[in-house]
Design an enzyme around this catalytic site. Sequence first.
Site, PDB file in Angstrom:
ATOM      1  N   ILE A   1       0.832  -1.203   0.000  1.00 15.17           N
ATOM      2  CA  ILE A   1       0.000   0.000   0.000  1.00 15.17           C
ATOM      3  C   ILE A   1       0.865   1.252   0.000  1.00 15.17           C
ATOM      4  O   ILE A   1       0.593   2.218  -0.726  1.00 15.17           O
ATOM      5  CB  ILE A   1      -0.951  -0.014   1.209  1.00 15.17           C
ATOM      6  CG1 ILE A   1      -1.978  -1.145   1.041  1.00 15.17           C
ATOM      7  CG2 ILE A   1      -1.652   1.337   1.360  1.00 15.17           C
ATOM      8  CD1 ILE A   1      -2.891  -1.322   2.225  1.00 15.17           C
TER       9      ILE A   1
ATOM     10  N   TRP B   1       2.172   1.951  -3.536  1.00 16.21           N
ATOM     11  CA  TRP B   1       1.238   2.450  -4.539  1.00 16.21           C
ATOM     12  C   TRP B   1       0.582   3.763  -4.165  1.00 16.21           C
ATOM     13  O   TRP B   1       0.175   4.521  -5.045  1.00 16.21           O
ATOM     14  CB  TRP B   1       0.189   1.379  -4.845  1.00 16.21           C
ATOM     15  CG  TRP B   1       0.803   0.300  -5.665  1.00 16.21           C
ATOM     16  CD1 TRP B   1       1.232  -0.927  -5.238  1.00 16.21           C
ATOM     17  CD2 TRP B   1       1.137   0.369  -7.052  1.00 16.21           C
ATOM     18  NE1 TRP B   1       1.801  -1.617  -6.270  1.00 16.21           N
ATOM     19  CE2 TRP B   1       1.756  -0.853  -7.403  1.00 16.21           C
ATOM     20  CE3 TRP B   1       0.972   1.343  -8.035  1.00 16.21           C
ATOM     21  CZ2 TRP B   1       2.210  -1.122  -8.691  1.00 16.21           C
ATOM     22  CZ3 TRP B   1       1.418   1.079  -9.322  1.00 16.21           C
ATOM     23  CH2 TRP B   1       2.025  -0.141  -9.634  1.00 16.21           C
ATOM     24  N   GLU B   2       0.478   4.044  -2.883  1.00 16.53           N
ATOM     25  CA  GLU B   2      -0.058   5.340  -2.496  1.00 16.53           C
ATOM     26  C   GLU B   2       1.011   6.416  -2.649  1.00 16.53           C
ATOM     27  O   GLU B   2       0.710   7.542  -3.021  1.00 16.53           O
ATOM     28  CB  GLU B   2      -0.549   5.295  -1.042  1.00 16.53           C
ATOM     29  CG  GLU B   2      -1.797   4.459  -0.835  1.00 16.53           C
ATOM     30  CD  GLU B   2      -3.004   5.022  -1.568  1.00 16.53           C
ATOM     31  OE1 GLU B   2      -3.018   6.244  -1.884  1.00 16.53           O
ATOM     32  OE2 GLU B   2      -3.935   4.255  -1.841  1.00 16.53           O
ATOM     33  N   GLY B   3       2.266   6.035  -2.397  1.00 21.34           N
ATOM     34  CA  GLY B   3       3.324   7.034  -2.459  1.00 21.34           C
ATOM     35  C   GLY B   3       3.304   7.902  -1.213  1.00 21.34           C
ATOM     36  O   GLY B   3       2.249   8.096  -0.590  1.00 21.34           O
TER      37      GLY B   3
ATOM     38  N   ARG C   1      -1.628  -0.277 -10.743  1.00 20.05           N
ATOM     39  CA  ARG C   1      -1.911  -0.699  -9.367  1.00 20.05           C
ATOM     40  C   ARG C   1      -2.798  -1.938  -9.345  1.00 20.05           C
ATOM     41  O   ARG C   1      -2.539  -2.881  -8.590  1.00 20.05           O
ATOM     42  CB  ARG C   1      -2.572   0.437  -8.592  1.00 20.05           C
ATOM     43  CG  ARG C   1      -2.938   0.048  -7.151  1.00 20.05           C
ATOM     44  CD  ARG C   1      -3.369   1.232  -6.334  1.00 20.05           C
ATOM     45  NE  ARG C   1      -3.677   0.849  -4.964  1.00 20.05           N
ATOM     46  CZ  ARG C   1      -3.717   1.705  -3.946  1.00 20.05           C
ATOM     47  NH1 ARG C   1      -3.475   2.986  -4.151  1.00 20.05           N
ATOM     48  NH2 ARG C   1      -4.012   1.275  -2.738  1.00 20.05           N
TER      49      ARG C   1
END
Length: 217
Positions: free
Chosen positions: A13, A16-18, A136
């Site tokens: 997570i 992919w969220e950064g 994603r």
Amino acid sequence: MTRRIDAAGLSHIMQWEGKRLTSYRDVAGIWTVGFGHTDAAGPPKVFAGMKITEEQAAEILRSDLAKFEERVSRLVKVPLTDNQFSVLVSFDFNTGSLHKSTLLKRLNAGQYDAVPGELMKWVNAGGKRVQGLVNRRAAEAGLWAKGEFVSSNTVPAAPIASPLLTKENVSWGAGILSTLGFSSVGPGPLQWALAAVLVGAFAIGAFFFIKSRVNPS
């Protein structure tokens, strides 16, 4: 009881969220900070020019995920691996739509193999297809299939069996034959006789092992 995602799921997570320590507008125009935190997730409220520390970003993410861990634990009625649980938490955290998705309906019907295709339907933001979401969803589909359950709507879920033959097994068997068959005695007929006995014993053991795996009953 609410299940928690493991370290691998949390890392997925975060990837992919950064991590953004200064607030910004996401692809849908929503103010975001940290690891994808928005007002919709609860406090703290995100505003223009907001700045947080790395420690605060991690704390906010763990707090945000608790809601989605509870939702996945409650909504999903079939067994899940750690990776599969993490995928659903990631998906719901990103979309907030697990509860009304066809994905959930098909999964609860035992259709595990339908999940990757259902994930790929959720790649739009602001009415447009977003390549970042395509990537994603593809990563989530890959994580879903890693160590997945073999099942369908008519076959109960069960973990995939480990391979019958692995590099380690072959090396182990070869090592035994080499050590006992060729190192403990000198060259000659006795050496080959002992090797033949060992090979036969190994073959018999392998036969019953494979038979038990193919027909466990």
